[in-house]
Design a protein around this motif. Structure first.
Motif, PDB file in Angstrom:
ATOM      1  N   PRO A  42       0.848  -1.198   0.000  1.00  0.00           N
ATOM      2  CA  PRO A  42       0.000   0.000   0.000  1.00  0.00           C
ATOM      3  C   PRO A  42       0.886   1.251   0.000  1.00  0.00           C
ATOM      4  N   PHE A  43       0.397   2.311  -0.618  1.00  0.00           N
ATOM      5  CA  PHE A  43       1.176   3.554  -0.630  1.00  0.00           C
ATOM      6  C   PHE A  43       0.242   4.754  -0.693  1.00  0.00           C
ATOM      7  N   ALA A  44       0.798   5.916  -0.408  1.00  0.00           N
ATOM      8  CA  ALA A  44       0.030   7.154  -0.449  1.00  0.00           C
ATOM      9  C   ALA A  44       0.907   8.275  -0.988  1.00  0.00           C
ATOM     10  N   VAL A  45       0.310   9.130  -1.797  1.00  0.00           N
ATOM     11  CA  VAL A  45       0.941  10.366  -2.257  1.00  0.00           C
ATOM     12  C   VAL A  45       0.046  11.485  -1.755  1.00  0.00           C
ATOM     13  N   GLU A  46       0.342  11.955  -0.571  1.00  0.00           N
ATOM     14  CA  GLU A  46      -0.564  12.871   0.111  1.00  0.00           C
ATOM     15  C   GLU A  46      -0.698  14.205  -0.607  1.00  0.00           C
ATOM     16  N   THR A  47       0.345  14.646  -1.276  1.00  0.00           N
ATOM     17  CA  THR A  47       0.269  15.935  -1.972  1.00  0.00           C
ATOM     18  C   THR A  47      -0.672  15.887  -3.167  1.00  0.00           C
ATOM     19  N   LEU A  48      -0.967  14.691  -3.651  1.00  0.00           N
ATOM     20  CA  LEU A  48      -1.917  14.527  -4.757  1.00  0.00           C
ATOM     21  C   LEU A  48      -3.237  13.913  -4.299  1.00  0.00           C
ATOM     22  N   ASP A  49      -3.394  13.699  -2.991  1.00  0.00           N
ATOM     23  CA  ASP A  49      -4.596  13.060  -2.446  1.00  0.00           C
ATOM     24  C   ASP A  49      -4.839  11.692  -3.078  1.00  0.00           C
ATOM     25  N   VAL A  50      -3.763  10.956  -3.263  1.00  0.00           N
ATOM     26  CA  VAL A  50      -3.839   9.653  -3.925  1.00  0.00           C
ATOM     27  C   VAL A  50      -3.404   8.558  -2.966  1.00  0.00           C
ATOM     28  N   ARG A  51      -4.128   7.454  -2.992  1.00  0.00           N
ATOM     29  CA  ARG A  51      -3.721   6.231  -2.304  1.00  0.00           C
ATOM     30  C   ARG A  51      -3.753   5.097  -3.313  1.00  0.00           C
ATOM     31  N   PRO A  81      -9.595  12.684  -2.184  1.00  0.00           N
ATOM     32  CA  PRO A  81      -9.406  13.980  -1.520  1.00  0.00           C
ATOM     33  C   PRO A  81     -10.341  14.135  -0.333  1.00  0.00           C
ATOM     34  N   HIS A  82     -10.015  15.052   0.546  1.00  0.00           N
ATOM     35  CA  HIS A  82     -10.856  15.294   1.722  1.00  0.00           C
ATOM     36  C   HIS A  82     -12.208  15.874   1.317  1.00  0.00           C
ATOM     37  N   SER A  83     -12.231  16.662   0.248  1.00  0.00           N
ATOM     38  CA  SER A  83     -13.483  17.256  -0.217  1.00  0.00           C
ATOM     39  C   SER A  83     -14.133  16.359  -1.264  1.00  0.00           C
ATOM     40  N   PRO A  84     -15.341  15.827  -0.990  1.00  0.00           N
ATOM     41  CA  PRO A  84     -16.027  14.964  -1.964  1.00  0.00           C
ATOM     42  C   PRO A  84     -16.250  15.641  -3.299  1.00  0.00           C
ATOM     43  N   GLU A  85     -16.388  16.962  -3.301  1.00  0.00           N
ATOM     44  CA  GLU A  85     -16.623  17.690  -4.547  1.00  0.00           C
ATOM     45  C   GLU A  85     -15.488  17.495  -5.540  1.00  0.00           C
ATOM     46  N   ARG A  86     -14.281  17.282  -5.023  1.00  0.00           N
ATOM     47  CA  ARG A  86     -13.130  17.122  -5.919  1.00  0.00           C
ATOM     48  C   ARG A  86     -13.101  15.744  -6.567  1.00  0.00           C
ATOM     49  N   MET A  87     -13.951  14.810  -6.105  1.00  0.00           N
ATOM     50  CA  MET A  87     -13.973  13.466  -6.658  1.00  0.00           C
ATOM     51  C   MET A  87     -14.972  13.322  -7.802  1.00  0.00           C
ATOM     52  N   ARG A  88     -15.676  14.368  -8.135  1.00  0.00           N
ATOM     53  CA  ARG A  88     -16.717  14.248  -9.148  1.00  0.00           C
ATOM     54  C   ARG A  88     -16.145  13.787 -10.476  1.00  0.00           C
ATOM     55  N   GLN A  89     -16.910  12.917 -11.153  1.00  0.00           N
ATOM     56  CA  GLN A  89     -16.521  12.418 -12.453  1.00  0.00           C
ATOM     57  C   GLN A  89     -17.649  12.656 -13.448  1.00  0.00           C
ATOM     58  N   ALA A  90     -17.310  12.601 -14.718  1.00  0.00           N
ATOM     59  CA  ALA A  90     -18.338  12.739 -15.750  1.00  0.00           C
ATOM     60  C   ALA A  90     -19.323  11.581 -15.636  1.00  0.00           C
ATOM     61  N   ASP A  91     -20.591  11.861 -15.948  1.00  0.00           N
ATOM     62  CA  ASP A  91     -21.601  10.814 -15.908  1.00  0.00           C
ATOM     63  C   ASP A  91     -21.303   9.728 -16.928  1.00  0.00           C
ATOM     64  N   ILE A  92     -21.821   8.511 -16.662  1.00  0.00           N
ATOM     65  CA  ILE A  92     -21.708   7.453 -17.647  1.00  0.00           C
ATOM     66  C   ILE A  92     -22.613   7.784 -18.824  1.00  0.00           C
ATOM     67  N   HIS A  93     -22.436   7.085 -19.926  1.00  0.00           N
ATOM     68  CA  HIS A  93     -23.194   7.364 -21.140  1.00  0.00           C
ATOM     69  C   HIS A  93     -24.693   7.293 -20.844  1.00  0.00           C
ATOM     70  N   PRO A  94     -25.500   8.254 -21.373  1.00  0.00           N
ATOM     71  CA  PRO A  94     -26.932   8.301 -21.046  1.00  0.00           C
ATOM     72  C   PRO A  94     -27.737   7.154 -21.630  1.00  0.00           C
ATOM     73  N   GLY A  95     -27.144   6.309 -22.450  1.00  0.00           N
ATOM     74  CA  GLY A  95     -27.841   5.130 -22.956  1.00  0.00           C
ATOM     75  C   GLY A  95     -29.005   5.480 -23.858  1.00  0.00           C
ATOM     76  N   ASP A  96     -30.251   5.157 -23.425  1.00  0.00           N
ATOM     77  CA  ASP A  96     -31.423   5.362 -24.276  1.00  0.00           C
ATOM     78  C   ASP A  96     -32.094   6.708 -24.016  1.00  0.00           C
ATOM     79  N   ALA A  97     -31.327   7.686 -23.529  1.00  0.00           N
ATOM     80  CA  ALA A  97     -31.881   9.025 -23.328  1.00  0.00           C
ATOM     81  C   ALA A  97     -32.296   9.605 -24.681  1.00  0.00           C
ATOM     82  N   PRO A  98     -33.221  10.569 -24.689  1.00  0.00           N
ATOM     83  CA  PRO A  98     -33.678  11.158 -25.958  1.00  0.00           C
ATOM     84  C   PRO A  98     -32.522  11.686 -26.795  1.00  0.00           C
ATOM     85  N   HIS A  99     -32.708  11.628 -28.123  1.00  0.00           N
ATOM     86  CA  HIS A  99     -31.679  12.106 -29.034  1.00  0.00           C
ATOM     87  C   HIS A  99     -31.335  13.572 -28.736  1.00  0.00           C
ATOM     88  N   GLY A 100     -30.060  13.860 -28.709  1.00  0.00           N
ATOM     89  CA  GLY A 100     -29.616  15.221 -28.451  1.00  0.00           C
ATOM     90  C   GLY A 100     -29.253  15.488 -27.003  1.00  0.00           C
TER      91      GLY A 100
END
Length: 329
Positions: free
Chosen positions: A19-28, A202-221
């Motif tokens: 196991p390792f940690a890079v605290e300056t990058l908030d990475v484990r 990271p300590h702040s959950p907001e910094r962990m946000r990722q792009a949504d997965i593909h919308p699949g069968d959502a309306p065109h556009g």
């Protein structure tokens, strides 16, 4: 241990997850090199080379994920597909036990492996990969499933963490063979594998946000919800992407030195390693218990010439049992 000054620290060596940690990058993360343990697991099965490479990747991934268990339980990686390798099962039994098996069509494997651009994931086909966590003394189980459709085990791991854990994760896996020339007799052969996994925590959950997965069968556009990735995560992920296969499998490159190569400018801390072992959990008592749960027809079908023969798919141990003893009232 601080990997910027490890001159007097013992190295983990083969068959250990660090196991390792890079605290300056908030990475484990976790890094692993498998040598004798992997060679022992693969050696007893005598699988084709292509199957060994795929199964070795699965063992390496399971070792990294299993070593995160904080309780006396089990993590199982299982694939079921319509490909040349129809099933793989890898168990990590806490605190250190690994075992693995695969089911495949030898002719299909040979055909797929003969392709010039062959990669291990070509053996999988369409199906799914399941990660199952059995919490031992606790009755509840957790399972995460990933669809397999031509993707590698690395990509499947990324998909799993995105959908199940919502944790930005990067995984690298590599498998290699070491051939040693002998002055007398045949050359020796050994399997090796290595892996590294980093996660952005990271300590702040907001910094962990990722792009949504593909919308699949959502309306065109319908537009994908775009989110700019955190600079710290981009840096950590990019560094891991520079790791070459040979660096993960090189017997002369300890895990700690690889971590230093990657993160020395940011400062990396390596922690107590988790040593792995080749250990099956089968036993005569477990086999008997399984047999006693069978119906009358299954019992009679398994009994041949007054005996029941059972072979463990993981370790190859043969159990020859007396049905009168097994099924006594």
């Amino acid at each position: 241990m601080d990997q910027n000054s490890t001159a007097n620290q013992p190295l983990a060596g083969d068959d250990a997850v660090v196991p390792f940690a890079v605290e300056t990058l908030d990475v484990r993360g976790r890094a692993v090199t498998l040598g004798p343990v992997l060679d022992s697991i693969l050696g007893r099965h005598n699988y084709p080379e292509a199957v060994n490479k795929l199964l070795a990747q699965a063992v390496t991934l399971t070792a990294m994920l299993g070593s995160t268990l904080k309780f006396d339980g089990r993590l199982t990686l299982q694939t079921q597909t319509d490909g040349a390798v129809s099933m793989m099962v890898v168990d990590f039994n806490a605190p250190d036990g690994l075992r693995a098996t695969a089911t495949f069509d030898a002719n299909q494997v040979a055909e797929v492996a003969a392709k010039e651009d062959f990669r291990p994931e070509f053996l999988l086909g369409r199906g799914h990969l399941a990660f199952t966590i059995d919490q031992g003394q606790y009755p509840s189980r957790y399972q995460g499933i990933v669809v397999l459709d031509g993707i590698s085990l690395e990509e499947a791991a990324h998909d799993y963490f995105l959908r199940s854990e919502q944790i930005p994760t990067r995984v690298r896996l590599a498998v290699g063979e070491v051939l040693t020339r002998q002055d007398e007799g045949p050359n020796t052969h050994q399997w090796r594998a290595g892996g590294i996994m980093v996660q952005f925590l990271p300590h702040s959950p907001e910094r962990m946000r990722q792009a949504d997965i593909h919308p699949g069968d959502a309306p065109h556009g319908t537009e994908m919800h775009e989110i700019d990735e955190d600079d710290a995560w981009l840096e950590a992920r990019s560094l891991v992407d520079t790791v070459r296969d040979v660096e993960l499998t090189d017997p002369a490159l300890p895990v700690e030195q690889l971590l230093f190569r990657l993160f020395h400018e940011r400062g990396v801390k390596a922690f107590e390693p988790h040593v792995m072992s080749d250990r099956c959990t089968c036993s005569e008592d477990k086999i008997v218990s399984m047999l006693q749960g069978l119906g009358e027809q299954d019992r009679s079908e398994m009994t041949e010439e007054g005996a029941i023969a059972v072979k463990c798919d993981f370790c190859g141990t043969d159990y020859n049992l007396d049905p009168e003893v097994v099924f006594k009232a």
